[in-house]
Design a protein around this motif. Structure first.
Motif, short mmCIF file in Angstrom:
data_model
loop_
_atom_site.label_atom_id
_atom_site.label_comp_id
_atom_site.label_asym_id
_atom_site.label_seq_id
_atom_site.Cartn_x
_atom_site.Cartn_y
_atom_site.Cartn_z
N SER B 293 0.76 -1.20 0.02
CA SER B 293 -0.06 -0.07 0.01
C SER B 293 1.00 1.41 -0.07
O SER B 293 0.35 2.38 -0.20
N SER B 294 2.18 1.12 0.41
CA SER B 294 2.84 2.40 0.30
C SER B 294 3.16 2.94 -1.07
O SER B 294 4.34 3.73 -1.04
N THR B 295 3.33 1.99 -1.91
CA THR B 295 3.69 2.27 -3.24
C THR B 295 2.42 2.88 -4.02
O THR B 295 1.25 2.42 -4.12
N GLY B 296 2.68 3.88 -4.91
CA GLY B 296 1.35 4.60 -5.42
C GLY B 296 0.78 3.98 -6.26
O GLY B 296 1.11 2.94 -7.23
N ILE B 297 -0.59 4.16 -6.24
CA ILE B 297 -1.57 3.16 -6.98
C ILE B 297 -1.23 3.66 -8.51
O ILE B 297 -0.93 4.60 -8.88
N LEU B 407 -0.32 11.46 -3.38
CA LEU B 407 -0.19 12.01 -4.67
C LEU B 407 -0.42 11.50 -5.92
O LEU B 407 -0.94 11.94 -6.94
N ALA B 408 -0.22 9.84 -5.94
CA ALA B 408 -0.40 8.97 -6.80
C ALA B 408 -2.01 8.85 -7.24
O ALA B 408 -2.47 9.10 -8.31
N VAL B 409 -2.65 9.06 -6.33
CA VAL B 409 -4.24 8.92 -6.41
C VAL B 409 -4.82 10.06 -6.69
O VAL B 409 -5.66 10.18 -7.55
N LEU B 410 -4.02 11.35 -6.47
CA LEU B 410 -4.56 12.56 -6.99
C LEU B 410 -4.05 12.77 -8.48
O LEU B 410 -4.87 13.34 -9.20
N HIS B 412 -3.76 9.91 -10.70
CA HIS B 412 -4.32 8.95 -11.60
C HIS B 412 -5.88 9.01 -11.53
O HIS B 412 -6.49 8.45 -12.48
N PHE B 413 -6.47 9.50 -10.41
CA PHE B 413 -7.91 9.44 -10.21
C PHE B 413 -8.58 10.75 -9.74
O PHE B 413 -9.54 10.77 -8.95
N HIS B 414 -8.02 11.95 -10.26
CA HIS B 414 -8.40 13.08 -9.90
C HIS B 414 -9.74 13.19 -10.00
O HIS B 414 -10.52 14.15 -9.43
N ASP B 415 -10.13 12.98 -11.20
CA ASP B 415 -11.48 13.25 -11.75
C ASP B 415 -12.47 12.47 -10.78
O ASP B 415 -13.61 13.12 -10.23
N GLU B 416 -12.19 11.30 -10.48
CA GLU B 416 -13.15 10.64 -9.16
C GLU B 416 -13.24 11.35 -7.88
O GLU B 416 -14.14 11.33 -7.53
N LEU B 417 -11.75 11.68 -7.47
CA LEU B 417 -11.90 12.34 -6.13
C LEU B 417 -12.86 13.79 -6.27
O LEU B 417 -13.60 14.18 -5.44
N GLU B 418 -12.56 14.40 -7.43
CA GLU B 418 -13.35 15.75 -7.90
C GLU B 418 -14.82 15.45 -7.61
O GLU B 418 -15.69 16.30 -7.10
#
Lengths: 156, 445
Positions: B293-297, B407-410, B412-418
């Motif tokens: 889990s410590s490696t970016g998605i 930072l990785a989830v931001l 690659h999955f920015h749209d989903e978070l937004e």
């Protein structure tokens, strides 16, 4: 004196493994919790402090740092359910709900009859066999509703 | 159809009945490496050189070359202090459960590796620090040490030579931070698992202030094979920069989660589809953690990346422990981020303010976004906090482990978070696509 003579002589052997006596403290806390009622009472901490030539606050500092050491009495059976990501993806939240329902224990507490304590755990290293719980120190893996009902049914 | 790895060795014995006993271990060629070294009088430096030449990289997460690490130990002629090794068996990186299998099914393999390391580095004792929850692996290892002692393989004058080595078991008590090498040493000394500032490094000032090497279970487990078959054989598997096989634990939304032995450099897609049977329930892949889990998605389109240190680094993540966690199209990345942010908050030792406070804020922000109460500016806050936590701003890497995947989830999955913030709920659930059942509000009410 909460510490038994048997444990004290066991700990005298234990500390021989290390160049410094204090290194035996964490294994000793485990043995106390196993043999002396499932939790670490203030009396046990005072006795261990004397045994390891430490201040009681140093023993408390160590015991309170590690999640496996319980500083309050626990139910007769302790069920720790992993809630970390691999288990969460495989439905551990449903397992937590089901265990709470079947045992009458609140999520993160002990049932009124004192029989069950339910707690959430972080990753237990059973990710490829998720979801899992630890019941009284034994892993149960690849859980589903039927399996949980059968395991808990045997305890009733 | 499984494409077989060029050769397998890590799990070969573990598949045999009774593999944890000395009898079966020896029948399958166990203890041949230490016997060869002692009986043929192979020098200590030759053992280290062989491990160094093999290119073996640590399997605990950092990927540091094992043989090179051994050479950091001071020359005993010039520095007569007592020398130790601590084997890091505090396996607790989410997604990772390979060492548990090695210790439970093949404990003598680890002991033989410890003996070779002890010989090469002239250690007087080895401590195997096993996480407290691993009761069966602990008991199996203790029984194996007792068997090995009875066979004159542990203790004084091993196999009638002047080589002596003690191996001691030590039990941890459930703190993730004790998997960090200096936190582990503090814990082994009977203290809170607070990582130490580096330098000084363990080879100069380790357990009880003495020269110490800390190695992961799987790293040490590889050593007897390298000594038996040679560095060139080892380099025949894997890649130039990351040789050998590794144990890939693959978990989450797959048909056949499990621990598979594969060569480094195999594509993540092959592991997912050919070994783990593909994404479950006929669904599509959404994202995957390459090594715990410590490696970016990483997003689905990067699944053809090769599983080795350089390739995974090349796509902006880390190889870590090689433990892949798979998320299908119904998984909510906000929820997964909240679960993990909670974990790092829970496990921060509290020494460094960036980590102690930062992990808590990341958790609170992910929890409120998941609960539909995200605020404009939350994503910027996540990014700002993460960049204040890492990289390299704290005593150990726990802050990095929390911040870099954020930072990785931001990324690659920015749209989903937004969409969570804009719609005030999980877009997957609002579209009736299923997803997961419980909201963060219910969990943390």
């Amino acid at each position: 004196m909460a510490l038994t003579d048997a444990l004290k002589s066991e700990f005298e052997e234990l500390v021989k493994k290390y160049p410094q006596r204090r290194a035996g403290l964490i294994p000793a806390l485990h043995r106390c919790q196993e043999d002396l009622g499932g939790w670490i009472s203030p009396e046990i901490m005072e006795d261990l402090a004397e045994f390891f030539e430490l201040e009681p606050i140093e023993v408390y500092g160590v015991a309170s740092f590690y999640p496996m050491f319980k500083l309050r009495p626990q139910g007769k059976h302790v069920i720790g359910i992993c809630e970390n990501v691999a288990c969460d993806l495989r439905g551990s939240d449903e397992i937590i709900d089901q265990v709470c329902k079947l045992t009458g224990a609140p999520d993160g507490g002990t049932s009124a009859d004192g029989k069950f304590t339910v707690e959430r755990l972080q990753c237990q290293g059973a990710c490829t066999t998720a979801p899992m719980f630890d019941l009284d120190g034994v892993y149960h893996e690849e859980l589903d509703a039927d399996k949980v009902a059968a395991i808990l049914g045997e305890l009733q | 159809m499984i494409t077989p790895a060029s050769e397998t060795y890590l799990l070969t014995r573990a598949e045999q009945p009774g593999s944890h006993t000395i009898e079966v271990f020896k029948r399958l060629g166990g203890y041949a490496a230490i016997e060869k070294v002692l009986k043929q009088g192979i020098s200590r430096s030759d053992v280290t050189t062989e491990v160094k030449n093999s290119g073996l990289r640590g399997r605990g997460g950092a990927g540091f070359p094992t043989g090179l690490k051994w050479t950091f130990m001071p020359d005993p002629e010039k520095d007569p202090r007592t020398r130790y090794m601590a084997v890091n068996a505090d396996e607790s990186e989410p997604g990772t459960c390979k060492d548990r299998v090695l210790m439970r099914e093949d404990p003598h393999g680890l002991i033989e590796g410890c003996l070779l390391a002890a010989y090469a580095m002239q250690l007087s004792a080895v401590y195997i620090y096993v996480r407290g929850e691993y009761r069966v692996p602990y008991d199996r290892l203790q029984a194996a040490i007792d068997e090995a002692r009875a066979a004159n393989l542990v203790g004084e004058n091993i196999l009638g030579t002047d080589f002596s080595c003690e191996i001691h078991m030590h039990k941890g008590a459930g703190a993730y931070i004790c998997g960090e090498e200096t936190g582990l040493m503090e814990s082994l000394e009977g203290k809170r698992g607070h990582p130490r500032p580096k330098p000084p490094f363990p080879a100069g000032f380790g357990l009880w202030g003495q020269p110490t090497t800390v190695n992961n279970v799987e790293s040490i487990f590889n050593v007897p094979f390298i000594i038996n078959k040679g560095a060139q054989w080892f380099r025949g598997m894997g890649t130039e920069a990351s040789p050998g096989n590794f144990l890939c634990g693959i978990s989450g939304h797959v048909n056949r989660p499990g621990i598979y032995e594969v060569p480094l450099g195999i594509s993540a897609e092959t592991i997912l589809n050919e070994y783990a049977g593909g994404v479950w329930k006929g669904r599509k892949l959404k994202g995957w953690f390459p090594g715990g889990s410590s490696t970016g998605i990483l997003p689905a389109e990067m699944i053809s990346t090769a599983m080795d240190h350089d390739s995974i680094k090349g796509v902006g993540s880390m190889f870590g422990t090689g433990a892949m966690i798979i998320l299908d199209e119904t998984a909510c990345t906000v929820r997964a981020s909240r679960v993990l942010a909670h974990f790092y908050d829970h496990e921060s030792c509290g020494q460094c303010s960036q980590c102690r406070e930062g992990t808590q804020w990341l958790y609170q922000i992910f929890a409120r976004i998941e609960a539909g109460k995200g605020e404009v500016g939350d994503l910027e806050a996540l990014e700002r906090i993460s960049k204040q936590m890492a990289p390299g701003k704290t005593i150990c890497a726990l802050a990095d482990a929390a911040a870099i995947p954020t930072l990785a989830v931001l990324r690659h999955f920015h749209d989903e978070l937004e969409a969570h913030i804009r719609e005030g709920c999980c877009p997957l659930r609002s579209k009736g696509e299923g997803g997961q059942s419980q909201s963060a509000q219910e969990v943390h009410a």
